[in-house]
Design a protein around this motif. Sequence first.
Motif, PDB file in Angstrom:
ATOM      1  N   ILE A   5       0.635  -1.030   0.048  1.00 45.76           N
ATOM      2  CA  ILE A   5      -0.013  -0.335   0.097  1.00 45.76           C
ATOM      3  C   ILE A   5       0.811   1.690   0.018  1.00 45.76           C
ATOM      4  O   ILE A   5       1.906   1.392   0.687  1.00 45.76           O
ATOM      5  N   ILE A   6       0.284   2.215  -0.742  1.00 50.03           N
ATOM      6  CA  ILE A   6       1.412   3.771  -0.629  1.00 50.03           C
ATOM      7  C   ILE A   6       0.898   4.117   0.197  1.00 50.03           C
ATOM      8  O   ILE A   6      -1.024   5.074  -0.370  1.00 50.03           O
ATOM      9  N   LEU A   7       1.249   4.789   1.284  1.00 48.87           N
ATOM     10  CA  LEU A   7       1.056   5.992   2.118  1.00 48.87           C
ATOM     11  C   LEU A   7       2.243   7.140   1.897  1.00 48.87           C
ATOM     12  O   LEU A   7       3.208   7.320   1.548  1.00 48.87           O
ATOM     13  N   ILE A   8       1.469   8.472   1.652  1.00 52.83           N
ATOM     14  CA  ILE A   8       2.042   9.537   1.117  1.00 52.83           C
ATOM     15  C   ILE A   8       1.062  10.606   2.613  1.00 52.83           C
ATOM     16  O   ILE A   8       0.229  10.709   2.766  1.00 52.83           O
ATOM     17  N   ILE A   9       2.512  10.756   3.147  1.00 55.29           N
ATOM     18  CA  ILE A   9       2.371  11.312   4.048  1.00 55.29           C
ATOM     19  C   ILE A   9       2.299  12.768   4.272  1.00 55.29           C
ATOM     20  O   ILE A   9       3.684  13.141   3.895  1.00 55.29           O
ATOM     21  N   PHE A  10       2.022  13.550   4.324  1.00 52.17           N
ATOM     22  CA  PHE A  10       1.505  15.304   4.513  1.00 52.17           C
ATOM     23  C   PHE A  10       1.582  15.566   5.817  1.00 52.17           C
ATOM     24  O   PHE A  10       0.754  15.547   6.653  1.00 52.17           O
ATOM     25  N   LYS A  84       1.500   1.260 -10.408  1.00 50.89           N
ATOM     26  CA  LYS A  84       0.818   0.424 -10.797  1.00 50.89           C
ATOM     27  C   LYS A  84      -0.604  -0.812 -10.001  1.00 50.89           C
ATOM     28  O   LYS A  84      -0.493  -1.888  -9.676  1.00 50.89           O
ATOM     29  N   ARG A  85      -1.617   0.616 -10.275  1.00 57.04           N
ATOM     30  CA  ARG A  85      -2.681   0.068  -9.743  1.00 57.04           C
ATOM     31  C   ARG A  85      -2.305  -0.476  -8.174  1.00 57.04           C
ATOM     32  O   ARG A  85      -3.358  -0.700  -7.709  1.00 57.04           O
ATOM     33  N   ARG A  86      -1.300   0.198  -7.202  1.00 56.17           N
ATOM     34  CA  ARG A  86      -1.927  -0.156  -5.898  1.00 56.17           C
ATOM     35  C   ARG A  86      -2.978   0.848  -5.187  1.00 56.17           C
ATOM     36  O   ARG A  86      -3.019   2.214  -5.420  1.00 56.17           O
ATOM     37  N   LYS A  87      -3.134   0.650  -3.569  1.00 56.15           N
ATOM     38  CA  LYS A  87      -4.331   1.144  -3.027  1.00 56.15           C
ATOM     39  C   LYS A  87      -3.091   1.966  -2.245  1.00 56.15           C
ATOM     40  O   LYS A  87      -2.161   2.047  -2.512  1.00 56.15           O
ATOM     41  N   ILE A  88      -3.550   3.604  -3.001  1.00 52.76           N
ATOM     42  CA  ILE A  88      -2.657   4.752  -2.698  1.00 52.76           C
ATOM     43  C   ILE A  88      -3.896   5.922  -0.890  1.00 52.76           C
ATOM     44  O   ILE A  88      -5.244   5.330  -1.535  1.00 52.76           O
ATOM     45  N   ILE A  89      -3.092   5.500  -0.307  1.00 56.10           N
ATOM     46  CA  ILE A  89      -3.756   6.616   1.211  1.00 56.10           C
ATOM     47  C   ILE A  89      -2.856   7.855   1.544  1.00 56.10           C
ATOM     48  O   ILE A  89      -2.246   8.007   1.463  1.00 56.10           O
ATOM     49  N   PHE A  90      -3.498   9.375   1.196  1.00 60.89           N
ATOM     50  CA  PHE A  90      -2.865  10.244   2.016  1.00 60.89           C
ATOM     51  C   PHE A  90      -3.637  10.493   2.605  1.00 60.89           C
ATOM     52  O   PHE A  90      -4.321  10.608   3.307  1.00 60.89           O
ATOM     53  N   VAL A  91      -2.522  10.958   4.004  1.00 59.46           N
ATOM     54  CA  VAL A  91      -2.377  11.212   5.345  1.00 59.46           C
ATOM     55  C   VAL A  91      -1.832  12.259   5.652  1.00 59.46           C
ATOM     56  O   VAL A  91      -0.795  12.760   5.290  1.00 59.46           O
ATOM     57  N   SER A  92      -2.598  13.242   6.298  1.00 62.14           N
ATOM     58  CA  SER A  92      -2.233  14.495   6.385  1.00 62.14           C
ATOM     59  C   SER A  92      -2.804  15.103   7.552  1.00 62.14           C
ATOM     60  O   SER A  92      -3.403  13.856   8.861  1.00 62.14           O
ATOM     61  N   SER A  93      -1.736  15.341   8.452  1.00 63.65           N
ATOM     62  CA  SER A  93      -1.248  15.898   9.990  1.00 63.65           C
ATOM     63  C   SER A  93      -2.239  17.418  10.349  1.00 63.65           C
ATOM     64  O   SER A  93      -1.401  17.796   9.867  1.00 63.65           O
ATOM     65  N   LYS A 112      -7.657   7.215  -0.845  1.00 63.87           N
ATOM     66  CA  LYS A 112      -8.390   6.875   0.093  1.00 63.87           C
ATOM     67  C   LYS A 112      -7.532   8.422   1.162  1.00 63.87           C
ATOM     68  O   LYS A 112      -6.338   8.728   0.980  1.00 63.87           O
ATOM     69  N   THR A 113      -8.626   9.136   1.716  1.00 69.13           N
ATOM     70  CA  THR A 113      -8.052  10.319   2.708  1.00 69.13           C
ATOM     71  C   THR A 113      -8.073   9.867   4.329  1.00 69.13           C
ATOM     72  O   THR A 113      -9.435   8.816   4.180  1.00 69.13           O
ATOM     73  N   VAL A 114      -7.317  10.748   4.727  1.00 64.74           N
ATOM     74  CA  VAL A 114      -7.111  10.316   6.247  1.00 64.74           C
ATOM     75  C   VAL A 114      -6.208  11.301   6.781  1.00 64.74           C
ATOM     76  O   VAL A 114      -5.215  11.288   6.242  1.00 64.74           O
ATOM     77  N   GLY A 115      -6.918  11.686   7.716  1.00 63.74           N
ATOM     78  CA  GLY A 115      -6.676  13.425   8.241  1.00 63.74           C
ATOM     79  C   GLY A 115      -6.715  13.126   9.686  1.00 63.74           C
ATOM     80  O   GLY A 115      -7.720  12.325  10.234  1.00 63.74           O
ATOM     81  N   ILE A 116      -5.237  13.153  10.066  1.00 64.95           N
ATOM     82  CA  ILE A 116      -4.983  13.597  11.513  1.00 64.95           C
ATOM     83  C   ILE A 116      -5.301  14.625  12.714  1.00 64.95           C
ATOM     84  O   ILE A 116      -4.275  15.623  12.082  1.00 64.95           O
ATOM     85  N   GLU A 117      -6.234  14.763  13.489  1.00 60.65           N
ATOM     86  CA  GLU A 117      -6.292  15.896  13.938  1.00 60.65           C
ATOM     87  C   GLU A 117      -5.401  15.884  15.145  1.00 60.65           C
ATOM     88  O   GLU A 117      -5.772  15.107  15.853  1.00 60.65           O
ATOM     89  N   ARG A 118      -4.063  16.717  15.783  1.00 55.97           N
ATOM     90  CA  ARG A 118      -3.372  16.611  16.776  1.00 55.97           C
ATOM     91  C   ARG A 118      -3.553  17.613  17.598  1.00 55.97           C
ATOM     92  O   ARG A 118      -2.942  17.884  18.315  1.00 55.97           O
TER      93      ARG A 118
END
Length: 367
Positions: A5-10, A84-93, A112-118
């Motif tokens: 799974i590709i995680l793009i951490i922003f 290459k059609r992997r699952k991608i998740i964009f994760v922000s904080s 997919k998008t995941v927001g982390i509230e810190r």
Amino acid sequence: MKRKIILIIFLPNFTVSGAGRSTFKMIEGLDKKKFLIKIICFGECEYKKKFEKKIDIYELRSQRIIYNIPKILNIVKLIRSRSKRRKIIFVSSHHYANIVCFFVKKKMREIKTVGIERTAIKELSTFFSYTDLLKKRILMLFINFVYPFLDKIVANCKYVQNEIKKFSPKNTMVIYPPSFTKIETNIKKKDGLRILMVGRLYKEKGIDLALKALSNISHSFVLTIVGKGPEKDRLINLSKKLFGKNYKRKIKFVGHHLNLKKFYLNSNLFLNTSLFEGFSNAIIDAMNHNIPVIASNCAGGNQEILEKGKYGLIFKSKSEEDLKVKIDKFMNNRKFFFDKAKKGKGKLKRYSFKKSVNNYSRLFENI
């Protein structure tokens, strides 16, 4: 073999801070056989030399999020084109960064998008200038609109989760930060009053309140302040005003450090005077080193960690008089409060590195 799974951490400011430390630990703990990690940040990533394995890091020059949104979208599109059609998740904080999740979702719906509230949403009701007020009012409107569109919002404590549920009730959950890797043992008690504060030198940390309260106590003490930030000069000038030209005997500004262990080992009281918080890793570190904690009852996770005073002392936020009273109370019955800290330490496992990383891994695999 299952594809990674590709995680793009922003994380806009990937610096030596609470958010930087938590994000770094999460990345290091995730199984690299399951996840392929990319990082996007503004300016230099201060942790890039500490990653065990090589990770692609995109360091954008501008610090303005509005100017960087097109660049971030282009980076995400580039990663997608090579996925290459992997699952991608964009994760922000952080709330202002989580707004970018909305634009990613609108442009690339399969991601997919995941927001982390810190930090507590209540932060947006605390302002220090008219410009600050205007920015936070606009930001509050944005997150009220944007958060329901995200696939998941992770709050770092129950207080923040309950705030988010008021305008985005269906997609929020709690995952505590990876605060510590092991329980510390064989910690010796220190004589005297050696106080520690850890955090960025910003107005919202309320360090001036601590200085004012300490100027009125009769006990001899040394306060060590670990951290950097724009408030340093003002706090030094306030220290000179309150304690005189020899203030350095009492107040130690030591800058920021990656390794904080030596400071915890040399302290016997920890102060958190924040006006608002998310989840304080520093409080967990203090408890793990058998240090009694006095913390404000501000919006955020302080009272959750200390269970409303069961494992430490809670003072009224913004009240230097109440803080002074609580410090005196600690000095008059130190054994009682060291026993409180010991009981609190026994409850720390829920905030462990392993548990946090496992929870994030399950989220990313199942979203």
